[in-house]
Design a protein around this motif. Structure first.
Motif, PDB file in Angstrom:
ATOM      1  N   SER A  49       0.823  -1.214   0.000  1.00  0.00           N
ATOM      2  CA  SER A  49       0.000   0.000   0.000  1.00  0.00           C
ATOM      3  C   SER A  49       0.854   1.260   0.000  1.00  0.00           C
ATOM      4  O   SER A  49       0.422   2.327  -0.428  1.00  0.00           O
ATOM      5  CB  SER A  49      -0.929   0.006   1.219  1.00  0.00           C
ATOM      6  N   MET A  50       2.113   1.113   0.474  1.00  0.00           N
ATOM      7  CA  MET A  50       3.033   2.245   0.470  1.00  0.00           C
ATOM      8  C   MET A  50       3.233   2.773  -0.951  1.00  0.00           C
ATOM      9  O   MET A  50       3.476   3.973  -1.154  1.00  0.00           O
ATOM     10  CB  MET A  50       4.374   1.800   1.057  1.00  0.00           C
ATOM     11  N   PHE A  51       3.061   1.870  -1.929  1.00  0.00           N
ATOM     12  CA  PHE A  51       3.269   2.243  -3.329  1.00  0.00           C
ATOM     13  C   PHE A  51       1.957   2.261  -4.102  1.00  0.00           C
ATOM     14  O   PHE A  51       1.949   2.269  -5.335  1.00  0.00           O
ATOM     15  CB  PHE A  51       4.260   1.281  -3.977  1.00  0.00           C
ATOM     16  N   GLY A  52       0.829   2.232  -3.374  1.00  0.00           N
ATOM     17  CA  GLY A  52      -0.472   2.401  -3.995  1.00  0.00           C
ATOM     18  C   GLY A  52      -1.122   1.112  -4.476  1.00  0.00           C
ATOM     19  O   GLY A  52      -2.095   1.179  -5.240  1.00  0.00           O
ATOM     20  N   TYR A  53      -0.619  -0.032  -4.044  1.00  0.00           N
ATOM     21  CA  TYR A  53      -1.156  -1.305  -4.528  1.00  0.00           C
ATOM     22  C   TYR A  53      -1.945  -2.022  -3.426  1.00  0.00           C
ATOM     23  O   TYR A  53      -1.595  -1.953  -2.239  1.00  0.00           O
ATOM     24  CB  TYR A  53      -0.025  -2.235  -5.004  1.00  0.00           C
TER      25      TYR A  53
ATOM     26  N   HIS B  44      -3.428  -8.009  -3.324  1.00  0.00           N
ATOM     27  CA  HIS B  44      -3.488  -8.998  -4.401  1.00  0.00           C
ATOM     28  C   HIS B  44      -2.849  -8.494  -5.704  1.00  0.00           C
ATOM     29  O   HIS B  44      -2.669  -9.285  -6.643  1.00  0.00           O
ATOM     30  CB  HIS B  44      -4.957  -9.386  -4.684  1.00  0.00           C
ATOM     31  N   GLU B  45      -2.501  -7.213  -5.760  1.00  0.00           N
ATOM     32  CA  GLU B  45      -1.987  -6.661  -7.012  1.00  0.00           C
ATOM     33  C   GLU B  45      -0.487  -6.894  -7.199  1.00  0.00           C
ATOM     34  O   GLU B  45       0.019  -6.775  -8.320  1.00  0.00           O
ATOM     35  CB  GLU B  45      -2.271  -5.157  -7.086  1.00  0.00           C
ATOM     36  N   LEU B  46       0.237  -7.190  -6.130  1.00  0.00           N
ATOM     37  CA  LEU B  46       1.670  -7.465  -6.234  1.00  0.00           C
ATOM     38  C   LEU B  46       1.943  -8.880  -5.727  1.00  0.00           C
ATOM     39  O   LEU B  46       1.702  -9.174  -4.541  1.00  0.00           O
ATOM     40  CB  LEU B  46       2.490  -6.457  -5.416  1.00  0.00           C
ATOM     41  N   PRO B  47       2.447  -9.772  -6.567  1.00  0.00           N
ATOM     42  CA  PRO B  47       2.791 -11.134  -6.099  1.00  0.00           C
ATOM     43  C   PRO B  47       3.908 -11.073  -5.056  1.00  0.00           C
ATOM     44  O   PRO B  47       4.741 -10.164  -5.075  1.00  0.00           O
ATOM     45  CB  PRO B  47       3.259 -11.831  -7.380  1.00  0.00           C
TER      46      PRO B  47
ATOM     47  N   SER C 144       6.970 -11.866  -4.447  1.00  0.00           N
ATOM     48  CA  SER C 144       8.164 -12.291  -5.174  1.00  0.00           C
ATOM     49  C   SER C 144       9.139 -11.124  -5.241  1.00  0.00           C
ATOM     50  O   SER C 144       8.728  -9.960  -5.292  1.00  0.00           O
ATOM     51  CB  SER C 144       7.758 -12.730  -6.591  1.00  0.00           C
ATOM     52  N   PRO C 145      10.472 -11.444  -5.254  1.00  0.00           N
ATOM     53  CA  PRO C 145      11.456 -10.363  -5.405  1.00  0.00           C
ATOM     54  C   PRO C 145      11.264  -9.570  -6.695  1.00  0.00           C
ATOM     55  O   PRO C 145      11.622  -8.399  -6.765  1.00  0.00           O
ATOM     56  CB  PRO C 145      12.805 -11.101  -5.399  1.00  0.00           C
ATOM     57  N   ASP C 146      10.689 -10.234  -7.722  1.00  0.00           N
ATOM     58  CA  ASP C 146      10.479  -9.506  -8.976  1.00  0.00           C
ATOM     59  C   ASP C 146       9.525  -8.329  -8.805  1.00  0.00           C
ATOM     60  O   ASP C 146       9.613  -7.337  -9.541  1.00  0.00           O
ATOM     61  CB  ASP C 146       9.908 -10.467 -10.036  1.00  0.00           C
ATOM     62  N   SER C 147       8.585  -8.423  -7.841  1.00  0.00           N
ATOM     63  CA  SER C 147       7.576  -7.380  -7.659  1.00  0.00           C
ATOM     64  C   SER C 147       8.213  -6.058  -7.296  1.00  0.00           C
ATOM     65  O   SER C 147       7.936  -5.019  -7.915  1.00  0.00           O
ATOM     66  CB  SER C 147       6.566  -7.807  -6.590  1.00  0.00           C
ATOM     67  N   TRP C 148       9.091  -6.079  -6.274  1.00  0.00           N
ATOM     68  CA  TRP C 148       9.684  -4.794  -5.886  1.00  0.00           C
ATOM     69  C   TRP C 148      10.764  -4.337  -6.859  1.00  0.00           C
ATOM     70  O   TRP C 148      11.009  -3.141  -7.013  1.00  0.00           O
ATOM     71  CB  TRP C 148      10.212  -4.844  -4.450  1.00  0.00           C
ATOM     72  N   GLN C 149      11.427  -5.320  -7.549  1.00  0.00           N
ATOM     73  CA  GLN C 149      12.454  -4.928  -8.508  1.00  0.00           C
ATOM     74  C   GLN C 149      11.859  -4.253  -9.740  1.00  0.00           C
ATOM     75  O   GLN C 149      12.542  -3.495 -10.430  1.00  0.00           O
ATOM     76  CB  GLN C 149      13.274  -6.158  -8.917  1.00  0.00           C
ATOM     77  N   LYS C 150      10.570  -4.500 -10.009  1.00  0.00           N
ATOM     78  CA  LYS C 150       9.923  -3.868 -11.149  1.00  0.00           C
ATOM     79  C   LYS C 150       9.508  -2.433 -10.854  1.00  0.00           C
ATOM     80  O   LYS C 150       9.361  -1.625 -11.785  1.00  0.00           O
ATOM     81  CB  LYS C 150       8.696  -4.676 -11.566  1.00  0.00           C
ATOM     82  N   ILE C 151       9.278  -2.107  -9.577  1.00  0.00           N
ATOM     83  CA  ILE C 151       8.806  -0.751  -9.259  1.00  0.00           C
ATOM     84  C   ILE C 151       9.885   0.122  -8.640  1.00  0.00           C
ATOM     85  O   ILE C 151       9.661   1.306  -8.402  1.00  0.00           O
ATOM     86  CB  ILE C 151       7.580  -0.802  -8.313  1.00  0.00           C
TER      87      ILE C 151
ATOM     88  N   PHE D 115       8.652   3.801  -7.605  1.00  0.00           N
ATOM     89  CA  PHE D 115       7.575   4.453  -8.336  1.00  0.00           C
ATOM     90  C   PHE D 115       6.236   4.062  -7.727  1.00  0.00           C
ATOM     91  O   PHE D 115       5.934   2.869  -7.580  1.00  0.00           O
ATOM     92  CB  PHE D 115       7.587   4.060  -9.816  1.00  0.00           C
ATOM     93  N   HIS D 116       5.474   5.058  -7.347  1.00  0.00           N
ATOM     94  CA  HIS D 116       4.113   4.810  -6.878  1.00  0.00           C
ATOM     95  C   HIS D 116       3.249   4.400  -8.069  1.00  0.00           C
ATOM     96  O   HIS D 116       3.593   4.663  -9.232  1.00  0.00           O
ATOM     97  CB  HIS D 116       3.560   6.097  -6.236  1.00  0.00           C
ATOM     98  N   LYS D 117       2.149   3.775  -7.781  1.00  0.00           N
ATOM     99  CA  LYS D 117       1.240   3.338  -8.835  1.00  0.00           C
ATOM    100  C   LYS D 117       0.776   4.522  -9.703  1.00  0.00           C
ATOM    101  O   LYS D 117       0.545   4.376 -10.904  1.00  0.00           O
ATOM    102  CB  LYS D 117       0.038   2.627  -8.213  1.00  0.00           C
ATOM    103  N   ASN D 118       0.653   5.715  -9.060  1.00  0.00           N
ATOM    104  CA  ASN D 118       0.196   6.902  -9.798  1.00  0.00           C
ATOM    105  C   ASN D 118       1.336   7.610 -10.534  1.00  0.00           C
ATOM    106  O   ASN D 118       1.143   8.664 -11.122  1.00  0.00           O
ATOM    107  CB  ASN D 118      -0.508   7.877  -8.866  1.00  0.00           C
ATOM    108  N   GLY D 119       2.542   7.051 -10.472  1.00  0.00           N
ATOM    109  CA  GLY D 119       3.674   7.626 -11.195  1.00  0.00           C
ATOM    110  C   GLY D 119       4.578   8.513 -10.369  1.00  0.00           C
ATOM    111  O   GLY D 119       5.653   8.899 -10.835  1.00  0.00           O
ATOM    112  N   SER D 120       4.170   8.875  -9.168  1.00  0.00           N
ATOM    113  CA  SER D 120       4.996   9.734  -8.322  1.00  0.00           C
ATOM    114  C   SER D 120       6.137   8.932  -7.699  1.00  0.00           C
ATOM    115  O   SER D 120       6.165   7.700  -7.741  1.00  0.00           O
ATOM    116  CB  SER D 120       4.144  10.370  -7.228  1.00  0.00           C
ATOM    117  N   ILE D 121       7.093   9.659  -7.126  1.00  0.00           N
ATOM    118  CA  ILE D 121       8.260   9.037  -6.503  1.00  0.00           C
ATOM    119  C   ILE D 121       8.009   8.870  -5.009  1.00  0.00           C
ATOM    120  O   ILE D 121       7.565   9.802  -4.328  1.00  0.00           O
ATOM    121  CB  ILE D 121       9.523   9.880  -6.730  1.00  0.00           C
ATOM    122  N   VAL D 122       8.327   7.669  -4.502  1.00  0.00           N
ATOM    123  CA  VAL D 122       8.251   7.401  -3.063  1.00  0.00           C
ATOM    124  C   VAL D 122       9.663   7.135  -2.568  1.00  0.00           C
ATOM    125  O   VAL D 122      10.352   6.227  -3.070  1.00  0.00           O
ATOM    126  CB  VAL D 122       7.342   6.187  -2.755  1.00  0.00           C
ATOM    127  N   HIS D 123      10.108   7.930  -1.588  1.00  0.00           N
ATOM    128  CA  HIS D 123      11.427   7.726  -0.987  1.00  0.00           C
ATOM    129  C   HIS D 123      11.292   6.765   0.194  1.00  0.00           C
ATOM    130  O   HIS D 123      10.404   6.940   1.047  1.00  0.00           O
ATOM    131  CB  HIS D 123      12.010   9.054  -0.513  1.00  0.00           C
TER     132      HIS D 123
END
Length: 532
Positions: free
Chosen positions: A67-71, A74-77, A79-86, A118-126
């Motif tokens: 949710s920190m990134f807007g998801y 169930h929207e993010l599996p 898996s390490p691939d999930s955070w590496q993609k965003i 990258f947040h789901k809405n395109g903004s940057i999350v530090h």
């Protein structure tokens, strides 16, 4: 016996197994409660956490992490691939490098980093990311790693805003068109801008070695120090005063000084004072020059008052003394005509009559001149005036003239009420109505009085159906003693009526002009500034 012992042993083992199962179940329950507490703490602190089974290639990502990134969960599996993609692509190599260092040092080098997602809405999350390998195999290979992500976007934005604010202050400080200084609590400058260095003719290093008292005019030091003391004690929030400074070249300049405290927002303690100094030397010089001018003008006005008083006395005496011989001349000529009319020829009688006429005319001119001089010198009163009432009073005073010349006075509309000099305004209308009756050769003479709307100060007018004035003579009509006709034409007179009118109008802040057609009549138009 052997069978009996065996059965007993089996019963003991079953009892121990039951006890062990109960203990295991209790341990699992306690572990579940602790896990729930940990998850609750992490979720409530908005810290997302993760649990990475490294060899299996699976990674649990908590709902808060997602949710920190807007998801949604169930929207993010998981898996390490999930955070590496965003994760921001520029930050991924750094994260992998931190992981490698942590593993190679077997946890001695902490896995801590600040990264961007990258947040789901395109903004940057530090994010502040921390983790640790908690399980290794016998080959020192990492098996399990846990960690947390904390959203620090607001802190990064606040830091950026603070940096921008500090940069704006620095630019304002350096390029301000006034002297600015950060002053220590001991009264010594800690930082000064370029304008202040130029204003005082000192460079920054010189000013750092001085206190403000050293370049303040000696007569102004105590007042400044007193106010500074009140400021340090928090008895006042700021202070402002005008004081003098001594430049390095010895020249004295004036400054408008404003001082306030700089307070640490955390401790609330005063750290320094901010001084802003505007160079007001030119203004003070102008004020001094104005003061000197006012003194000079006051002296001139007093001399002028005395001169006017003397002139008034002289004019009164001169008027009286000039009229006395004229009256004597007039009387002597009249007596001669009366006593010797029968023995004088026609030419002598005409000359004596001429002497009487000229004496009377000269007496009138002297009276008009005396009156005009007083009109220019005496102050204009200000009181509520009803112009309608004034005109009615003037018409009553001229009742005989209006009857003799079959003249009628009509109001086209109501005249305004205003603040003015009642005596002078009465004289103004008396002159206008007298002229309107006098310079008219019609059997029925008509005079119209009214006002034309024009803002706060309407145009007033007195219109007649008299002889009119040619355009080339309209300016001459306002000159004192300038008659446009022969001395005895239209009842004679000194030719000063319109001169008085013009002066009274000007004294009331207005102007007067003529609208006229020869043979058809004249309209005298004028404005009077309302003194309200």
């Amino acid at each position: 016996m052997i069978v009996s012992d065996t059965q007993e042993r089996i019963r003991q083992l079953e009892a121990e197994l039951t006890t062990t199962k109960a203990e295991l179940e209790e341990t699992k329950q306690q572990l579940g409660e602790k896990t729930l507490v940990l998850e609750t703490v992490l979720e409530s602190t908005l810290a997302g956490y993760w649990d990475w089974a490294i060899q299996e290639g699976t990674e649990y990502l908590s709902p808060t992490f997602k949710s920190m990134f807007g998801y949604e969960d169930h929207e993010l599996p998981n898996s390490p691939d999930s955070w590496q993609k965003i994760i921001h692509p520029d930050d991924l190599p750094y994260v992998l490098e931190c992981f490698t260092r942590h593993v190679e040092s077997r946890g001695e080098i902490p896995y801590n980093n600040e990264v961007r997602y990258f947040h789901k809405n395109g903004s940057i999350v530090h994010v502040l990311c921390k983790g640790k390998v908690i399980k290794w195999n016998d080959k020192d290979e990492p098996l399990r790693m846990i960690g947390s992500h904390v959203d620090i976007t607001s802190l990064k934005n606040a830091a950026a805003d603070l940096a921008q604010s500090e940069e704006r202050f620095r630019k304002t400080f350096e390029h301000a068109g006034v002297g600015m200084a950060v002053v220590g609590l001991d009264g010594k400058p800690l930082q000064v801008n370029g304008f202040m260095q130029t204003m005082l003719d000192y460079n920054e290093s010189d000013l750092m070695q001085m206190s403000f008292a050293q370049f303040t005019h000696p007569d102004d030091v105590d007042a400044d120090l007193e106010q500074f003391g009140h400021l340090l004690k928090r008895e006042i929030l700021h202070y402002r005063l005008e004081k003098r400074y001594i430049r390095r070249d010895g020249r004295t300049i004036w400054g408008d000084l404003s001082v306030s405290l700089a307070v640490d927002p955390q401790s609330g303690e005063a750290t320094a004072a901010i001084a802003v100094i505007q160079d007001i030397t030119a203004r003070k010089d102008a004020e001094f020059a104005l003061e000197q001018t006012n003194h000079t003008l006051a002296a001139i006005n007093e001399k002028l008052r005395l001169s006017n008083e003397e002139l008034d006395n002289f004019a009164h005496i001169a008027s009286h003394d000039l009229k006395e011989p004229l009256r004597a001349i007039s009387n002597q000529a009249a007596f001669t005509l009366e006593d010797y009319a029968g023995s004088l020829d026609e030419k002598a009688v005409a000359r004596l009559e001429r002497i009487v006429y000229l004496s009377h005319r000269m007496t009138g001119l002297i009276s008009d001149l005396f009156h005009y001089s007083r009109l220019n010198r005496e102050a204009v009163n200000s009181e509520a005036v009803d112009l309608n009432a004034i005109v009615h009073d003037v018409v009553s005073m001229l009742e005989l003239e209006t009857e003799d010349y079959t003249a009628s006075v009509e109001f086209d509309n109501e005249l305004p009420e205003l603040l003015g000099d009642k005596v002078r305004l009465t004289e103004l209308f008396r002159n206008l109505l007298t002229n309107a009756i006098k310079y008219n050769d019609n059997h029925k003479r008509t005079i119209n009085i009214g006002a034309r709307p024009k803002g706060e100060n309407p145009v007033l007018y007195v219109r007649d159906n008299g002889i009119g004035i040619a355009e080339e003579h309209r300016e001459d009509a306002f000159r004192i003693f300038k008659r446009l006709h022969g001395p005895k034409a239209y009842g004679g007179g000194g030719g000063s009526g319109l001169t008085f009118v013009q002066r009274i109008v000007e004294q009331h802040g207005g102007k007067v002009w003529l609208e006229s057609t020869p043979g058809e009549g004249t309209t005298v138009c004028f404005t009077l500034r309302n003194g309200r």
